[in-house]
Design an enzyme around this catalytic site. Structure first.
Site, short mmCIF file in Angstrom:
data_model
loop_
_atom_site.label_atom_id
_atom_site.label_comp_id
_atom_site.label_asym_id
_atom_site.label_seq_id
_atom_site.Cartn_x
_atom_site.Cartn_y
_atom_site.Cartn_z
N LYS A 112 0.83 -1.20 0.00
CA LYS A 112 0.00 0.00 0.00
C LYS A 112 0.86 1.25 0.00
O LYS A 112 0.52 2.23 -0.66
CB LYS A 112 -0.94 0.02 1.22
CG LYS A 112 -2.13 -0.90 1.07
CD LYS A 112 -3.15 -0.63 2.16
CE LYS A 112 -4.33 -1.58 2.08
NZ LYS A 112 -5.22 -1.45 3.23
N LYS A 193 -4.27 -10.62 -6.42
CA LYS A 193 -5.48 -10.78 -5.60
C LYS A 193 -6.57 -9.80 -6.05
O LYS A 193 -6.27 -8.65 -6.36
CB LYS A 193 -5.09 -10.47 -4.15
CG LYS A 193 -6.16 -10.65 -3.13
CD LYS A 193 -5.74 -10.02 -1.80
CE LYS A 193 -5.86 -8.51 -1.85
NZ LYS A 193 -5.81 -7.82 -0.58
N LYS A 196 -10.37 -4.17 -3.95
CA LYS A 196 -11.34 -3.08 -4.12
C LYS A 196 -10.71 -1.90 -4.85
O LYS A 196 -11.39 -1.15 -5.52
CB LYS A 196 -11.80 -2.57 -2.75
CG LYS A 196 -12.67 -3.51 -1.98
CD LYS A 196 -13.20 -2.78 -0.74
CE LYS A 196 -13.46 -3.74 0.41
NZ LYS A 196 -12.65 -3.48 1.59
P1 TYM Z 1 -10.86 -5.83 3.58
O1 TYM Z 1 -11.90 -4.77 3.73
O2 TYM Z 1 -9.76 -5.61 2.64
O3 TYM Z 1 -11.54 -7.19 3.19
C1 TYM Z 1 -12.63 -7.72 3.90
C2 TYM Z 1 -12.54 -9.23 3.95
O4 TYM Z 1 -12.50 -9.75 2.61
C3 TYM Z 1 -11.39 -10.62 2.47
N1 TYM Z 1 -10.87 -10.50 1.10
C4 TYM Z 1 -10.72 -11.53 0.26
N2 TYM Z 1 -10.98 -12.84 0.39
C5 TYM Z 1 -10.73 -13.63 -0.69
N3 TYM Z 1 -10.22 -13.16 -1.85
C6 TYM Z 1 -9.95 -11.85 -2.03
N4 TYM Z 1 -9.48 -11.40 -3.17
C7 TYM Z 1 -10.20 -10.97 -0.94
N5 TYM Z 1 -10.05 -9.64 -0.77
C8 TYM Z 1 -10.46 -9.38 0.50
C9 TYM Z 1 -10.37 -10.13 3.48
O5 TYM Z 1 -9.46 -11.13 3.83
C10 TYM Z 1 -11.27 -9.74 4.64
O6 TYM Z 1 -11.58 -10.86 5.44
N6 TYM Z 1 -7.96 -5.32 7.57
C11 TYM Z 1 -9.17 -5.90 7.12
C12 TYM Z 1 -10.39 -5.44 7.89
C13 TYM Z 1 -10.31 -5.58 9.36
C14 TYM Z 1 -10.44 -6.78 10.11
C15 TYM Z 1 -10.34 -6.39 11.46
C16 TYM Z 1 -10.60 -8.12 9.75
C17 TYM Z 1 -10.13 -4.57 10.24
N7 TYM Z 1 -10.16 -5.06 11.53
C18 TYM Z 1 -10.41 -7.34 12.48
C19 TYM Z 1 -10.69 -9.05 10.77
C20 TYM Z 1 -10.59 -8.66 12.12
C21 TYM Z 1 -9.37 -5.50 5.66
O7 TYM Z 1 -8.84 -4.56 5.17
O8 TYM Z 1 -10.29 -6.23 5.02
#
Ligand code: TYM
Length: 324
Positions: A112, A193, A196
């Site tokens: 990032k 991957k 978003k």
């Molecule tokens: P974020 O918002 O990027 O993604 C949300 C969830 O989606 C999963 N994910 C994916 N799974 C499979 N294939 C993909 N291409 C893919 N892209 C995203 C992510 O693994 C996630 O589970 N840091 C985290 C958010 C967060 C969080 C937390 C998660 C903040 N605090 C505490 C768990 C516990 C994030 O940016 O997710």
């Protein structure tokens, strides 16, 4: 007493099928077995500049997508991270026990920060705030996609370090990955991957994409030069479409003839995706049209989790010798 589950999604960009298959779908499936808390992590989103009015709308949109994906607000608490001050408060307390080197090592920080002209301090702190989200509720299990595995290892390291410095305070959280769909790749480039923030209209399938758009995106997805599916010799593009198809429809792999031509195969994947997303989109439209209901769900979620958060902050401060 049921063990606690916590997970979160950033309300930035458009949620895609990777978020659904890697996280939301799994949450809906396990919510009944645990005391579940699902969080819209707006404080994480602002580690990169967000246009304020857009962010405000995305928070509600994300909450509506949680419900549309099967998260039942009666069974699970749906909360907005910034509405519970304990997240930010615990994050500071944990920052003070986290070696800087641990944060510089995080792959997501490296990727990032390469894309930013100015790297905000929040981007480095990001995984500490994530650790706070989890430890604040003493969550035993964290269902996520594979890209969050490194952050969760760090969360356990921070919890362990705190416990050994100040005495047993935090439950050690385990990672839960779905068996299929833990890492969905970009349709345009199956070595990256699905994300978003990636540019390009052929990269991700948005959860709210129109069926025609979905068909077009899958039709154009990168495959390889073979004419038909060969299960013995699968290229990354085909493996990704197979994973998407299988995660959307459990009968998919069995039904998919080994020698199916790519055109037909992509049509089957498209059908599996559309039949999975259509009911979600229908439910989303109902929920988003009722802002009063959504506000009620978020206020309820907050009220339910507040005592847990307050107790953990109090316990953590006391363990550190702070004024409580
Ligand atoms: P974020 O918002 O990027 O993604 C949300 C969830 O989606 C999963 N994910 C994916 N799974 C499979 N294939 C993909 N291409 C893919 N892209 C995203 C992510 O693994 C996630 O589970 N840091 C985290 C958010 C967060 C969080 C937390 C998660 C903040 N605090 C505490 C768990 C516990 C994030 O940016 O997710």
């Amino acid at each position: 007493m049921k063990a606690r589950v916590l997970s979160g999604v950033q309300p930035s960009g458009n949620l895609h099928i990777g978020n659904y298959l890697g996280a939301l779908k799994n949450w809906a499936e396990i919510q009944g077995q645990y005391e579940s808390i699902f969080c819209i992590v707006d404080l994480h989103a602002i580690t990169i500049y967000q246009q304020p009015a857009e962010l405000a709308a995305k928070i509600r949109e994300t909450a509506a997508l949680f419900i549309a994906s099967g998260i039942d607000p009666e069974q699970s608490s749906i909360i907005v991270q910034s509405s519970v001050s304990g997240h930010a408060e615990l994050s500071w307390l944990l920052t003070c026990v986290t070696p800087l080197g641990w944060l510089y090592r995080m792959t997501q920080f490296k990727t990032k920060s390469e894309k930013q002209e100015t790297i905000g301090a929040g981007l480095l702190q990001y995984p500490v705030l994530m650790t706070a989200d989890i430890l604040l509720y003493q969550a035993a299990l964290v269902p996520v996609g594979d890209d969050q595995s490194q952050h969760l290892e760090l969360a356990r390291d921070i919890a362990q370090r705190f416990n050994s410095l100040y005495g047993e305070t935090f439950v050690m959280p385990a990672t839960s990955l779905p068996s299929v769909g833990a890492r969905i790749m970009g349709l345009d480039d199956p070595t990256q991957k699905m994300s978003k923030s990636a540019p390009g209209t052929g990269h991700a399938i948005g959860l709210l994409d129109d069926p025609k758009v979905i068909a077009k995106k899958i039709g154009r997805a990168t495959t390889d030069s073979s004419p038909a599916v060969d299960l013995e010799n699968i290229s990354p593009g085909i493996a990704n479409l197979l994973a998407i198809g299988e995660a959307c429809d459990p009968t998919f792999r069995k039904e998919t003839a080994a020698s199916m031509r790519y055109g037909d195969f992509k049509k089957r994947v498209t059908e599996a995706v559309i039949s999975r997303l259509e009911p979600i989109q229908k439910k989303y439209r109902e929920v988003i049209a009722d802002p009063g209901y959504l506000e009620g769900v978020l206020a309820d979620g907050r009220q339910r989790v507040l005592p847990i958060a307050e107790e953990t902050v109090r316990k953590t401060k006391a363990a550190m010798g702070l004024y409580v």
